[in-house]
Design a protein around this motif. Structure first.
Motif, PDB file in Angstrom:
ATOM      1  N   LEU A 177     -21.378  49.775  95.349  1.00  0.00           N
ATOM      2  CA  LEU A 177     -21.059  49.854  96.782  1.00  0.00           C
ATOM      3  C   LEU A 177     -20.833  51.306  97.207  1.00  0.00           C
ATOM      4  CD1 LEU A 177     -18.863  46.803  97.819  1.00  0.00           C
ATOM      5  CD2 LEU A 177     -21.316  47.041  97.637  1.00  0.00           C
ATOM      6  N   MET A 191     -29.554  46.613  96.150  1.00  0.00           N
ATOM      7  CA  MET A 191     -29.422  45.155  96.279  1.00  0.00           C
ATOM      8  C   MET A 191     -30.095  44.449  95.104  1.00  0.00           C
ATOM      9  SD  MET A 191     -27.398  44.270  98.629  1.00  0.00           S
ATOM     10  CE  MET A 191     -27.648  42.531  98.295  1.00  0.00           C
ATOM     11  N   TRP A 195     -28.127  41.915  92.536  1.00  0.00           N
ATOM     12  CA  TRP A 195     -28.502  40.536  92.166  1.00  0.00           C
ATOM     13  C   TRP A 195     -28.575  40.374  90.650  1.00  0.00           C
ATOM     14  CZ3 TRP A 195     -27.008  38.171  96.016  1.00  0.00           C
ATOM     15  CH2 TRP A 195     -27.455  38.382  97.331  1.00  0.00           C
ATOM     16  N   ARG A 198     -25.021  40.300  89.321  1.00  0.00           N
ATOM     17  CA  ARG A 198     -24.424  39.013  89.667  1.00  0.00           C
ATOM     18  C   ARG A 198     -24.908  37.924  88.699  1.00  0.00           C
ATOM     19  NH1 ARG A 198     -20.476  37.032  93.214  1.00  0.00           N
ATOM     20  NH2 ARG A 198     -21.158  35.184  94.282  1.00  0.00           N
TER      21      ARG A 198
ATOM     22  N   MET B 191     -21.353  43.032 102.637  1.00  0.00           N
ATOM     23  CA  MET B 191     -21.448  42.400 101.309  1.00  0.00           C
ATOM     24  C   MET B 191     -20.738  41.055 101.294  1.00  0.00           C
ATOM     25  SD  MET B 191     -23.493  43.934  99.333  1.00  0.00           S
ATOM     26  CE  MET B 191     -23.203  42.784  97.993  1.00  0.00           C
ATOM     27  N   ILE B 194     -23.064  38.753 102.879  1.00  0.00           N
ATOM     28  CA  ILE B 194     -24.186  38.466 101.968  1.00  0.00           C
ATOM     29  C   ILE B 194     -23.797  37.405 100.934  1.00  0.00           C
ATOM     30  CG2 ILE B 194     -25.486  39.489 100.022  1.00  0.00           C
ATOM     31  CD1 ILE B 194     -26.012  41.916 101.829  1.00  0.00           C
ATOM     32  N   TRP B 195     -22.600  37.518 100.366  1.00  0.00           N
ATOM     33  CA  TRP B 195     -22.182  36.507  99.371  1.00  0.00           C
ATOM     34  C   TRP B 195     -22.077  35.130 100.014  1.00  0.00           C
ATOM     35  CZ3 TRP B 195     -23.686  38.540  95.339  1.00  0.00           C
ATOM     36  CH2 TRP B 195     -23.285  39.779  94.855  1.00  0.00           C
ATOM     37  N   ARG B 198     -25.605  33.848 100.571  1.00  0.00           N
ATOM     38  CA  ARG B 198     -26.173  33.482  99.277  1.00  0.00           C
ATOM     39  C   ARG B 198     -25.645  32.108  98.830  1.00  0.00           C
ATOM     40  NH1 ARG B 198     -30.111  35.515  95.752  1.00  0.00           N
ATOM     41  NH2 ARG B 198     -29.404  35.486  93.606  1.00  0.00           N
TER      42      ARG B 198
END
Lengths: 240, 240
Positions: A177, A191, A195, A198, B191, B194-195, B198
């Motif tokens: 970030l 990004m 992913w 994650r 962010m 975004i989570w 998702r």
């Protein structure tokens, strides 16, 4: 495989069937470990060919899940297992679901590696990401090892590795970030990395699930949604 | 519930047990739908209290999964079901796993809403996100409806909604990345969004899984990892 984990059945064939499904879980687990290893290497070293291999090989993991699931249902119908035999079949059914999803996450890491390489051949993400990848792969390996030996204490130890995986993940996310803020042009690239990271974190969660099924099989206790303390207590308690 | 989906058993009690687990899936599904609805509303309308309720209520979803899983294992041990009865129990076991994970994703949306509200009381994310949330909630609702009626054609239709969910997701992600680039200060906030987005996309995937179990129960065919065309073909084919 430690054969003493199985009840000895009058039917030698039933014994063989149970051994067979556990062996097949190991084969599937081996492939998923390889997929994850390759995906992490592809990402760390920018290896396009390896990343492509991960993506094209995912169907093999899926096929193994479908076949094993079918075999488990057949055993349930034909052998009508009870007690620990039933718990073994249930543990296998649940484990392969998580293994298949770990395969999907590994594929996702492979896809992100490919995507990054298309944008910039020289790109190599920070070392911490490769380390997290190695760490969750070790976690997966240990979870499968605990499963093969049906060792609840090893399962608890492995599940606890998830605490470390989560903190590594948080650290990496904070760094990513920060980089995005400093260089907004890097956002699409960042990004992709996010992913992939994650996915690694989710692989840790799913390896932990496999550990929970080991405790369920051996101790007959469902330790999902409980604390690590409770899990350890159940794992070391007397066999019921 | 359409009771004709069950084989009629000599044992009235066995019938009742099967009906009971399906009813309990519906109760669990209802709670998960409510959780998702509340999480989406909390995010869209910036409702802190509602978001907190989602987070604190997740344990109820988890408890329902553990209880139902236990009940299914007991039915397998006690009744030793075969054929469609066995497929029904297997479909329930798999469905509740996905429902529990949908609950986790809804909780995550709730947490992100809370996190956003802590940063900025006035924050309201773009309307498209609320729309995606509504859309996947409808998908979940339809999947549960197909499950109650064990209707394979409704299951296929619902599974196909995932195409639309995915493209809505892609569109939103592109917009969010654009906003991040234009205003790097907004990155931490973005962010969180975004989570949440998702999670909504994953709920679409998991609702699709539930549809696949309906087809598995009715047609005895495992349609995971196949195309929508193949799925439709299996769903409309003759009952074997």
């Amino acid at each position: 495989m430690d054969k003493s984990i199985f009840t000895q059945h009058i039917s030698r064939q039933f014994n063989e069937e149970l051994e067979d499904i556990v062996n097949r879980v190991m084969t599937m687990g081996g492939l998923v470990e390889q997929q994850l290893q390759d995906a992490v290497t592809a990402l760390s070293e920018g290896d396009t060919e390896l990343a492509e291999r991960v993506v094209t090989r995912d169907y093999q993991v899926n096929a193994m899940e479908v076949d094993l699931d079918d075999e488990c249902t057949h055993i349930l119908a034909r052998r009508q297992p009870t007690a620990s035999d039933l718990r073994l079949v249930m543990a296998v059914i649940k484990t392969i679901t998580d293994l298949e999803r770990i395969g999907d996450e590994a594929e996702r890491v492979g896809k992100m590696a490919l995507h990054l390489l298309e944008q910039d051949r020289q790109a190599s993400p920070m070392a911490e990401i490769g380390q997290l990848g190695e760490y969750v792969n070790r976690m997966l390996h240990n979870a499968l090892d605990a499963f093969t030996r049906m060792d609840p204490e090893a399962a608890v130890k492995t599940a606890q590795m998830d605490i470390n995986a989560d903190s590594q993940y948080e650290l990496i996310m904070r760094q990513l970030l920060k980089q995005m803020k400093e260089d907004p042009e890097s956002i699409p690239r960042m990004m992709d990395i996010i992913w992939a990271v994650r996915s690694m974190e989710r692989i840790g969660d799913r390896s932990r699930n496999i550990c929970e099924y080991v405790i369920y099989f051996v101790k007959g206790k469902d330790v999902r949604h409980t604390s690590f303390e409770k899990m350890a207590e159940e794992a070391t308690g007397d066999r019921r």
